[in-house]
Design a protein around this motif. Structure first.
Motif, PDB file in Angstrom:
ATOM      1  N   ARG A  56      -8.893 -15.139 -22.012  1.00  0.00           N
ATOM      2  CA  ARG A  56      -9.516 -15.970 -20.993  1.00  0.00           C
ATOM      3  C   ARG A  56     -11.019 -16.021 -21.164  1.00  0.00           C
ATOM      4  NH1 ARG A  56      -8.707 -12.810 -15.327  1.00  0.00           N
ATOM      5  NH2 ARG A  56      -6.659 -13.643 -15.618  1.00  0.00           N
ATOM      6  N   MET A  57     -11.596 -17.130 -20.687  1.00  0.00           N
ATOM      7  CA  MET A  57     -13.050 -17.280 -20.696  1.00  0.00           C
ATOM      8  C   MET A  57     -13.588 -17.021 -19.287  1.00  0.00           C
ATOM      9  SD  MET A  57     -14.148 -18.128 -23.713  1.00  0.00           S
ATOM     10  CE  MET A  57     -15.273 -19.409 -24.121  1.00  0.00           C
ATOM     11  N   ILE A  58     -13.042 -17.700 -18.301  1.00  0.00           N
ATOM     12  CA  ILE A  58     -13.466 -17.506 -16.908  1.00  0.00           C
ATOM     13  C   ILE A  58     -12.306 -16.914 -16.115  1.00  0.00           C
ATOM     14  CG2 ILE A  58     -14.287 -18.643 -14.813  1.00  0.00           C
ATOM     15  CD1 ILE A  58     -15.641 -20.711 -16.611  1.00  0.00           C
ATOM     16  N   ALA A  59     -11.285 -17.729 -15.874  1.00  0.00           N
ATOM     17  CA  ALA A  59     -10.160 -17.254 -15.072  1.00  0.00           C
ATOM     18  C   ALA A  59      -8.826 -17.353 -15.805  1.00  0.00           C
ATOM     19  CB  ALA A  59     -10.078 -18.052 -13.773  1.00  0.00           C
ATOM     20  N   GLY A  60      -8.828 -17.929 -16.999  1.00  0.00           N
ATOM     21  CA  GLY A  60      -7.592 -18.043 -17.758  1.00  0.00           C
ATOM     22  C   GLY A  60      -6.828 -19.326 -17.517  1.00  0.00           C
ATOM     23  N   VAL A  61      -7.434 -20.275 -16.811  1.00  0.00           N
ATOM     24  CA  VAL A  61      -6.742 -21.522 -16.507  1.00  0.00           C
ATOM     25  C   VAL A  61      -6.466 -22.316 -17.783  1.00  0.00           C
ATOM     26  CG1 VAL A  61      -6.967 -23.747 -15.335  1.00  0.00           C
ATOM     27  CG2 VAL A  61      -7.615 -21.663 -14.152  1.00  0.00           C
ATOM     28  N   ALA A  62      -7.481 -22.543 -18.599  1.00  0.00           N
ATOM     29  CA  ALA A  62      -7.297 -23.314 -19.833  1.00  0.00           C
ATOM     30  C   ALA A  62      -6.357 -22.603 -20.798  1.00  0.00           C
ATOM     31  CB  ALA A  62      -8.641 -23.573 -20.507  1.00  0.00           C
ATOM     32  N   SER A  63      -6.462 -21.301 -20.869  1.00  0.00           N
ATOM     33  CA  SER A  63      -5.584 -20.540 -21.742  1.00  0.00           C
ATOM     34  C   SER A  63      -4.137 -20.625 -21.269  1.00  0.00           C
ATOM     35  CB  SER A  63      -6.037 -19.088 -21.812  1.00  0.00           C
ATOM     36  OG  SER A  63      -5.235 -18.369 -22.697  1.00  0.00           O
ATOM     37  N   GLY A  64      -3.934 -20.539 -19.978  1.00  0.00           N
ATOM     38  CA  GLY A  64      -2.586 -20.659 -19.427  1.00  0.00           C
ATOM     39  C   GLY A  64      -1.994 -22.035 -19.668  1.00  0.00           C
ATOM     40  N   LEU A  65      -2.808 -23.076 -19.489  1.00  0.00           N
ATOM     41  CA  LEU A  65      -2.339 -24.438 -19.750  1.00  0.00           C
ATOM     42  C   LEU A  65      -2.060 -24.630 -21.238  1.00  0.00           C
ATOM     43  CD1 LEU A  65      -4.720 -26.455 -17.419  1.00  0.00           C
ATOM     44  CD2 LEU A  65      -2.250 -26.186 -17.155  1.00  0.00           C
ATOM     45  N   GLY A  66      -2.913 -24.057 -22.085  1.00  0.00           N
ATOM     46  CA  GLY A  66      -2.699 -24.157 -23.525  1.00  0.00           C
ATOM     47  C   GLY A  66      -1.413 -23.486 -23.958  1.00  0.00           C
ATOM     48  N   ARG A  67      -1.146 -22.321 -23.418  1.00  0.00           N
ATOM     49  CA  ARG A  67       0.102 -21.631 -23.745  1.00  0.00           C
ATOM     50  C   ARG A  67       1.306 -22.410 -23.261  1.00  0.00           C
ATOM     51  NH1 ARG A  67      -0.702 -15.191 -22.589  1.00  0.00           N
ATOM     52  NH2 ARG A  67      -2.403 -14.861 -24.061  1.00  0.00           N
ATOM     53  N   TYR A  68       1.209 -22.958 -22.052  1.00  0.00           N
ATOM     54  CA  TYR A  68       2.335 -23.675 -21.474  1.00  0.00           C
ATOM     55  C   TYR A  68       2.665 -24.927 -22.278  1.00  0.00           C
ATOM     56  CZ  TYR A  68       5.385 -25.753 -17.995  1.00  0.00           C
ATOM     57  OH  TYR A  68       6.469 -26.305 -17.358  1.00  0.00           O
ATOM     58  N   PHE A  69       1.627 -25.668 -22.692  1.00  0.00           N
ATOM     59  CA  PHE A  69       1.837 -26.904 -23.444  1.00  0.00           C
ATOM     60  C   PHE A  69       1.800 -26.683 -24.950  1.00  0.00           C
ATOM     61  CE2 PHE A  69       0.258 -28.578 -19.346  1.00  0.00           C
ATOM     62  CZ  PHE A  69       1.385 -29.310 -19.011  1.00  0.00           C
ATOM     63  N   ASP A  70       1.765 -25.430 -25.382  1.00  0.00           N
ATOM     64  CA  ASP A  70       1.803 -25.044 -26.792  1.00  0.00           C
ATOM     65  C   ASP A  70       0.690 -25.724 -27.587  1.00  0.00           C
ATOM     66  OD1 ASP A  70       2.795 -23.540 -28.896  1.00  0.00           O
ATOM     67  OD2 ASP A  70       4.141 -25.137 -29.553  1.00  0.00           O
ATOM     68  N   THR A  71      -0.523 -25.596 -27.081  1.00  0.00           N
ATOM     69  CA  THR A  71      -1.693 -26.146 -27.747  1.00  0.00           C
ATOM     70  C   THR A  71      -2.836 -25.138 -27.687  1.00  0.00           C
ATOM     71  OG1 THR A  71      -3.125 -28.073 -27.901  1.00  0.00           O
ATOM     72  CG2 THR A  71      -2.554 -27.340 -25.704  1.00  0.00           C
ATOM     73  N   ASP A  72      -3.868 -25.394 -28.436  1.00  0.00           N
ATOM     74  CA  ASP A  72      -5.013 -24.502 -28.493  1.00  0.00           C
ATOM     75  C   ASP A  72      -5.788 -24.559 -27.164  1.00  0.00           C
ATOM     76  OD1 ASP A  72      -7.051 -22.868 -29.315  1.00  0.00           O
ATOM     77  OD2 ASP A  72      -7.924 -24.291 -30.716  1.00  0.00           O
ATOM     78  N   PRO A  73      -6.091 -23.415 -26.554  1.00  0.00           N
ATOM     79  CA  PRO A  73      -6.852 -23.417 -25.305  1.00  0.00           C
ATOM     80  C   PRO A  73      -8.229 -24.064 -25.443  1.00  0.00           C
ATOM     81  CG  PRO A  73      -5.895 -21.259 -25.678  1.00  0.00           C
ATOM     82  CD  PRO A  73      -5.644 -22.069 -26.904  1.00  0.00           C
ATOM     83  N   THR A  74      -8.811 -24.011 -26.634  1.00  0.00           N
ATOM     84  CA  THR A  74     -10.107 -24.655 -26.839  1.00  0.00           C
ATOM     85  C   THR A  74      -9.989 -26.165 -26.669  1.00  0.00           C
ATOM     86  OG1 THR A  74     -10.711 -22.900 -28.378  1.00  0.00           O
ATOM     87  CG2 THR A  74     -12.019 -24.913 -28.455  1.00  0.00           C
ATOM     88  N   LEU A  75      -8.891 -26.747 -27.126  1.00  0.00           N
ATOM     89  CA  LEU A  75      -8.660 -28.171 -26.941  1.00  0.00           C
ATOM     90  C   LEU A  75      -8.541 -28.503 -25.452  1.00  0.00           C
ATOM     91  CD1 LEU A  75      -8.090 -30.952 -28.198  1.00  0.00           C
ATOM     92  CD2 LEU A  75      -5.681 -30.316 -28.259  1.00  0.00           C
TER      93      LEU A  75
END
Length: 92
Positions: A23-42
């Motif tokens: 996670r960078m702040i709260a893990g929102v982007a990372s969680g969405l990235g994992r769920y949609f099987d994509t890079d959290p940076t994207l």
């Protein structure tokens, strides 16, 4: 009507959760990235672009998602598809 028999190789269903490790702040982007099987940076870049295009309005969704998306349990694997590793210190 057909019934499906349970199989040993059953894949668990996807869960939208905020990871505790990636996670960078709260893990929102990372969680969405994992769920949609994509890079959290994207996910972060798309979120930033949408925020700029909407004049900052999209930034208001981040705390809402943060509040609604549960945090994953500490026993969850570091990345989907892996098993949680238990590291034991070795004494020499």
């Amino acid at each position: 009507m057909t019934t499906h028999s349970g199989s040993a190789a059953h894949t668990p269903y996807k869960q939208l959760r905020r990871p505790t490790t990636d996670r960078m702040i709260a893990g929102v982007a990372s969680g969405l990235g994992r769920y949609f099987d994509t890079d959290p940076t994207l996910v972060r870049v798309i979120f930033a672009v949408v925020t700029v295009l909407t004049g900052g309005l999209a930034a208001l969704t981040y705390p809402v998602i943060w509040f609604l998306m549960p945090e994953e349990p500490p026993t969850a694997p570091a990345w989907p598809g892996t098993t949680p590793s238990t590291t034991h210190p070795t004494t020499d």
